[in-house]
Structure formats: structure tokens, C-alpha cells
Design an enzyme around this catalytic site. Structure first.
Site, PDB file in Angstrom:
ATOM      1  N   CYS A 116       0.643  -1.225   0.050  1.00 24.96           N
ATOM      2  CA  CYS A 116      -0.320  -0.327  -0.043  1.00 24.96           C
ATOM      3  C   CYS A 116       0.849   1.310   0.014  1.00 24.96           C
ATOM      4  O   CYS A 116       0.729   2.622  -0.655  1.00 24.96           O
ATOM      5  CB  CYS A 116      -1.010  -0.045   1.037  1.00 24.96           C
ATOM      6  SG  CYS A 116      -1.875  -1.710   1.271  1.00 24.96           S
ATOM      7  N   HIS A 262      -4.028   6.920   0.671  1.00 25.38           N
ATOM      8  CA  HIS A 262      -4.244   5.400  -0.105  1.00 25.38           C
ATOM      9  C   HIS A 262      -5.772   5.455   0.437  1.00 25.38           C
ATOM     10  O   HIS A 262      -6.169   5.636   1.450  1.00 25.38           O
ATOM     11  CB  HIS A 262      -2.840   4.216   0.787  1.00 25.38           C
ATOM     12  CG  HIS A 262      -3.506   3.121   0.451  1.00 25.38           C
ATOM     13  ND1 HIS A 262      -3.832   2.764  -0.796  1.00 25.38           N
ATOM     14  CD2 HIS A 262      -4.396   2.102   1.285  1.00 25.38           C
ATOM     15  CE1 HIS A 262      -4.034   1.213  -0.396  1.00 25.38           C
ATOM     16  NE2 HIS A 262      -3.945   1.049   0.392  1.00 25.38           N
ATOM     17  N   ASN A 292     -10.268  -0.878  -3.220  1.00 17.89           N
ATOM     18  CA  ASN A 292      -8.564  -0.374  -2.375  1.00 17.89           C
ATOM     19  C   ASN A 292      -7.468  -1.208  -4.073  1.00 17.89           C
ATOM     20  O   ASN A 292      -8.047  -2.407  -3.994  1.00 17.89           O
ATOM     21  CB  ASN A 292      -8.775  -1.216  -1.676  1.00 17.89           C
ATOM     22  CG  ASN A 292      -6.539  -1.300  -0.656  1.00 17.89           C
ATOM     23  OD1 ASN A 292      -6.651  -0.898  -1.535  1.00 17.89           O
ATOM     24  ND2 ASN A 292      -6.744  -1.502   0.505  1.00 17.89           N
TER      25      ASN A 292
HETATM   26  O1  UT7 Z   1      -4.803  -1.160   2.186  1.00 13.13           O
HETATM   27  C1  UT7 Z   1      -4.051  -2.629   3.286  1.00 13.13           C
HETATM   28  C2  UT7 Z   1      -4.450  -1.904   4.209  1.00 13.13           C
HETATM   29  N1  UT7 Z   1      -6.172  -2.666   4.439  1.00 13.13           N
HETATM   30  C3  UT7 Z   1      -6.660  -1.694   5.671  1.00 13.13           C
HETATM   31  O2  UT7 Z   1      -6.503  -0.768   5.711  1.00 13.13           O
HETATM   32  C4  UT7 Z   1      -7.957  -3.061   5.821  1.00 13.13           C
HETATM   33  C5  UT7 Z   1      -8.280  -2.223   7.301  1.00 13.13           C
HETATM   34  N2  UT7 Z   1      -9.302  -3.213   8.221  1.00 13.13           N
HETATM   35  C6  UT7 Z   1     -10.743  -3.168   7.872  1.00 13.13           C
HETATM   36  O3  UT7 Z   1     -11.260  -2.128   6.260  1.00 13.13           O
HETATM   37  C7  UT7 Z   1     -11.619  -3.340   8.180  1.00 13.13           C
HETATM   38  O4  UT7 Z   1     -11.668  -4.188   9.272  1.00 13.13           O
HETATM   39  C8  UT7 Z   1     -12.756  -4.212   7.174  1.00 13.13           C
HETATM   40  C9  UT7 Z   1     -13.733  -3.724   6.733  1.00 13.13           C
HETATM   41  C10 UT7 Z   1     -11.762  -5.891   6.458  1.00 13.13           C
HETATM   42  C11 UT7 Z   1     -13.195  -5.742   7.889  1.00 13.13           C
HETATM   43  O5  UT7 Z   1     -14.089  -4.945   9.041  1.00 13.13           O
HETATM   44  P1  UT7 Z   1     -14.598  -4.906  10.323  1.00 13.13           P
HETATM   45  O6  UT7 Z   1     -15.702  -4.183  10.898  1.00 13.13           O
HETATM   46  O7  UT7 Z   1     -13.650  -4.706  10.988  1.00 13.13           O
HETATM   47  O8  UT7 Z   1     -15.558  -6.265   9.632  1.00 13.13           O
HETATM   48  P2  UT7 Z   1     -14.975  -7.343  10.683  1.00 13.13           P
HETATM   49  O9  UT7 Z   1     -13.037  -8.288  10.181  1.00 13.13           O
HETATM   50  O10 UT7 Z   1     -14.479  -7.015  12.603  1.00 13.13           O
HETATM   51  O11 UT7 Z   1     -16.317  -8.533  10.735  1.00 13.13           O
HETATM   52  C12 UT7 Z   1     -16.990  -7.866  11.623  1.00 13.13           C
HETATM   53  C13 UT7 Z   1     -18.566  -9.918  10.813  1.00 13.13           C
HETATM   54  C14 UT7 Z   1     -17.882 -10.569  11.402  1.00 13.13           C
HETATM   55  O12 UT7 Z   1     -18.573 -11.499  11.681  1.00 13.13           O
HETATM   56  P3  UT7 Z   1     -19.140 -11.705  13.063  1.00 13.13           P
HETATM   57  O13 UT7 Z   1     -18.468 -12.449  13.578  1.00 13.13           O
HETATM   58  O14 UT7 Z   1     -19.453 -10.836  13.818  1.00 13.13           O
HETATM   59  O15 UT7 Z   1     -20.739 -12.855  12.433  1.00 13.13           O
HETATM   60  C15 UT7 Z   1     -17.374 -10.920   9.142  1.00 13.13           C
HETATM   61  O16 UT7 Z   1     -17.452 -13.037   9.579  1.00 13.13           O
HETATM   62  O17 UT7 Z   1     -18.541  -8.858   9.297  1.00 13.13           O
HETATM   63  C16 UT7 Z   1     -18.882 -10.442   8.878  1.00 13.13           C
HETATM   64  N3  UT7 Z   1     -17.974 -10.203   7.474  1.00 13.13           N
HETATM   65  C17 UT7 Z   1     -18.996 -10.116   6.535  1.00 13.13           C
HETATM   66  N4  UT7 Z   1     -20.204  -9.795   6.784  1.00 13.13           N
HETATM   67  C18 UT7 Z   1     -20.362  -9.652   5.410  1.00 13.13           C
HETATM   68  C19 UT7 Z   1     -16.607  -9.461   7.148  1.00 13.13           C
HETATM   69  N5  UT7 Z   1     -16.651  -9.782   5.647  1.00 13.13           N
HETATM   70  C20 UT7 Z   1     -17.592  -9.549   5.274  1.00 13.13           C
HETATM   71  C21 UT7 Z   1     -18.367  -9.745   4.292  1.00 13.13           C
HETATM   72  N6  UT7 Z   1     -19.720  -9.661   4.238  1.00 13.13           N
HETATM   73  N7  UT7 Z   1     -17.982  -9.103   3.014  1.00 13.13           N
END
Ligand code: UT7
Length: 338
Positions: A116, A262, A292
Site C-alpha cells: 500500500c 491510500h 482498494n
Molecule cells: O490496504 C491494505 C490495508 N488494509 C486495511 O487498511 C484494512 C483495514 N481493515 C478494514 O478495513 C476492516 O477491518 C474490514 C473492512 C476489513 C472489516 O471490517 P470490520 O468492521 O473490522 O469487520 P470484522 O472483520 O470484525 O467482521 C465483522 C463481521 C464478522 O462476522 P461476526 O463474527 O461478527 O459474525 C465477519 O465474519 O462481518 C463479517 N464479514 C462480512 N460480512 C459480510 C466479514 N466480511 C464480510 C463481508 N460481508 N464481505
């Protein structure tokens, strides 16, 4: 008179296939609402599903536009710097592949593997080459083909919905000037302690064989991300590194006309904007349309911001980002007329 590194031309290329959030719901258990709320993404561009298009192809298309805008022929380039985490093949890197596609046969080509922050590391490297008189005209490219390496199923949904394909390119040149112009300051960092927080393991030289049937079945050729850890680190480290770059350039936040972060997550960039107490229009976003695109996201956003007239000659712009490595950084540049 001092030597400065200025941006002469910019270009971007997004492959024509648009994949919407609704398309994603056909392949995995997700929803438009989840993707928009958590990331801001509405659609992304992906290369054709049948393959055949690599990051050097996207980089070439963006470079041709940047070269035209700069009024340079490929022969005018002293050095190619190519930033990507998704090389066409394992080696050689896309810098060499794209050099050949530009019709060149001796111009040096250097690949940057900083994910990134690839564009930030690349621009800082270009500036160092130019100020030490090793090169004067550099083509700097950030390009990614993510879509062919994603687990497009419910197992990989946290990562698969985020990433898009695309390329951005800039021509940078050394000029002598009495006034500070071009690259004014750069602050770069890395912390390998978080390497596993966002990584792709295969094909790994530490494994013998590098790729096995079992490893593929376990999905170890797909990116793995601890999204929450990366999110927290971004919100903490981006304001810090911006402060560091401002101090180096002896500038205040108010001196920056536009922050081009980014494009990892709209929410990260909104947190950044609020933490820095910036007006909304001082932080550029386009993740809604492209997802991204890793090393490509900053040069794509720069090209768009210039095209929209949000910035132009005389504007002071801050590029910033954080991602896999862990790497993070910020570069300040003052634009000149092209
Ligand atoms: O450029 C590289 C650098 N990367 C980043 O900067 C990424 C930084 N992180 C993020 O952007 C966020 O952490 C994400 C967008 C990746 C994820 O968001 P979050 O609010 O941290 O969600 P989470 O991973 O805690 O997941 C919450 C819930 C989970 O379900 P439970 O355990 O609460 O039942 C996941 O399984 O959302 C679920 N989940 C999804 N649901 C629907 C994860 N991905 C998806 C999806 N659709 N695509």
C-alpha cells in the site's frame, strides 16, 4: 539553486469490467449494505476473469497517458520504478516486463515491493535518484491485478470485497529552482512485527516444495488479513506520520491544499480527517468506485484530483498511506505547471 523532483505528467488506467457489490453477492454471503457501511466501496474494476492481463499491462496503459501528458517519449526515461504486490509472474518483476512493452531495451527498471505504500516508497526513491544526479527523468508506476488472486467465496469475503485492479503512473523530473517545489519532505516507516497481519504466503521460498496441493486446499495462496489490527494501526499511525512529514517540510496542516490518502477504507480516511480536524473537502476519496488498488491507489487519485481541478499548479499535496509490511508513510509535494 537547489535540485527538486517535480511531477510532469500523470495517468491512470482501470480495466473496463466493473464488478458491483451486488455482483459479489452472487459469489459469497455478503451484502451491498455490509460492504458500503464497513468500507465505503460501491464497485471495483477487475481484469477479465479468463486471465491474460497482468499488472505490467495495466501499468503500461497508465504510463502511456502519463508520458503523453509530460511530452516524453519512452526513450526520454532514465529509470522505471514499478510498485506492485501483484507481479505478472513470480520473477522477473513487472518493471522489466513493462520496459520491454514500452519498446525499450536498456533503460534500468526497479521494482518496489511495499504494497500500500509502494507509491510513497517509489516517489521517495525517485527523489533520491534525482537529487543525487543518478537519473533525471523517472517513470513511476503503481499497478495491481488483485482479482486473479482473491478467494472469491464466503471463506475469503473479508478480503475479496475490498480489492480492485488498476494502475496509476507519474513522470517525475529533476529541476533547479530557487523556491522549494516538487517533493518537499518524505517520512517512511516499516514494522515487520505485523508482517502476518496482512500477507500472502505462497509461493514461499521457505517452503519446500513452495506450492503443494495441501497448501492450495488450505487457501494459503490467498491474502490473509487481520482487518481490525490494520484498521487500528492506520488510525493511530497516519496522523503521526503526517505530523512528522509536516515538521520536516516546516509546514503547518493549513499549508496542505489536499491530502491524498491510500484508499484502503473510507472509514479509515474519515477517522483520519476527523482526528486531524480537517474540513471534509481537504481529503480526497475515490474508493467508492475503485475499491482498494494498493500501490495504484495514490497515483490514480492524484490523476483524478488533477483532472477534476481540485488541485493544480501551485497546490501543496500530501500523500499518505499504511498497509502490509507493516509499512506506512507520507510525502509532501508542491505541484508545478506541466
Ligand atoms: O490496504 C491494505 C490495508 N488494509 C486495511 O487498511 C484494512 C483495514 N481493515 C478494514 O478495513 C476492516 O477491518 C474490514 C473492512 C476489513 C472489516 O471490517 P470490520 O468492521 O473490522 O469487520 P470484522 O472483520 O470484525 O467482521 C465483522 C463481521 C464478522 O462476522 P461476526 O463474527 O461478527 O459474525 C465477519 O465474519 O462481518 C463479517 N464479514 C462480512 N460480512 C459480510 C466479514 N466480511 C464480510 C463481508 N460481508 N464481505
Amino acid at each position: 539553486m537547489m535540485k527538486y523532483t517535480v511531477i510532469r505528467g500523470t495517468g491512470r488506467y482501470l480495466p473496463p469490467r466493473v464488478v458491483t457489490n451486488d455482483d459479489m453477492t452472487r459469489w459469497m454471503d455478503t451484502s451491498d449494505e455490509w460492504i458500503r457501511q464497513r468500507t465505503g466501496i460501491e464497485q471495483r474494476h477487475w481484469v477479465p476473469a479468463e486471465g491474460g492481463v497482468g499488472s505490467s499491462d495495466l501499468g503500461l496503459a497508465a504510463s502511456q497517458i502519463a508520458l503523453e501528458e509530460a511530452g516524453w517519449k519512452p526513450e526520454d526515461i532514465d529509470l522505471i520504478i514499478f510498485a506492485t504486490l501483484s507481479p505478472d509472474i513470480f520473477f522477473p518483476g513487472p518493471g522489466c516486463l513493462m520496459q520491454h512493452k514500452l519498446g525499450l531495451d536498456a533503460t534500468p527498471a526497479l521494482d518496489i515491493r511495499q504494497q500500500c505504500t509502494g507509491f510513497l516508497y517509489g516517489l521517495t526513491t525517485a527523489d533520491a535518484y534525482i537529487r543525487s544526479n543518478l537519473a533525471n527523468r523517472i517513470l513511476l508506476v503503481g499497478a495491481e491485478v488483485h482479482s486473479t488472486g482473491l478467494d472469491i467465496s464466503t471463506r475469503g469475503r473479508d478480503v475479496a470485497v475490498i480489492f480492485g485492479d488498476g494502475a496509476g503512473a507519474v513522470c517525475v523530473e529533476g529541476i533547479e529552482s530557487d523556491e522549494p517545489v516538487g517533493v518537499l519532505a518524505s517520512a517512511l516507516h516499516a514494522n515487520g512485527r505485523y508482517a502476518e497481519s496482512l500477507s500472502v504466503e505462497l509461493g514461499a521460498s521457505r517452503n519446500n516444495p513452495r506450492i503443494s496441493k495441501e497448501a492450495i486446499e488450505e487457501g494459503r495462496h490467498y491474502p490473509k488479513m487481520d482487518g481490525k489490527t490494520i484498521f487500528k494501526l492506520a488510525v493511530q499511525k497516519l496522523p503521526e506520520v503526517v505530523g512528522e512529514a509536516l515538521a520536516k517540510a516546516e509546514l503547518a496542516v493549513e499549508d496542505i491544499d489536499l491530502f491524498i490518502p491510500h484508499q484502503a477504507n473510507l472509514r479509515i480516511n474519515q477517522f483520519f480527517q476527523q482526528a486531524m480536524k480537517l474540513p471534509e473537502d481537504k481529503v480526497f476519496h475515490n474508493i467508492q468506485r475503485y475499491g482498494n488498488t494498493t500501490a495504484a491507489s495514490i497515483p490514480i487519485a492524484l490523476d483524478e484530483a488533477l483532472e477534476m481541478g481540485v488541485i493544480g499548479s501551485g497546490s501543496t499535496v500530501m500523500f499518505l498511506g499504511l498497509g502490509a509490511g507493516l509499512t506506512w508513510g507520507a510525502v509532501i509535494t508542491k505541484l508545478v505547471s506541466e
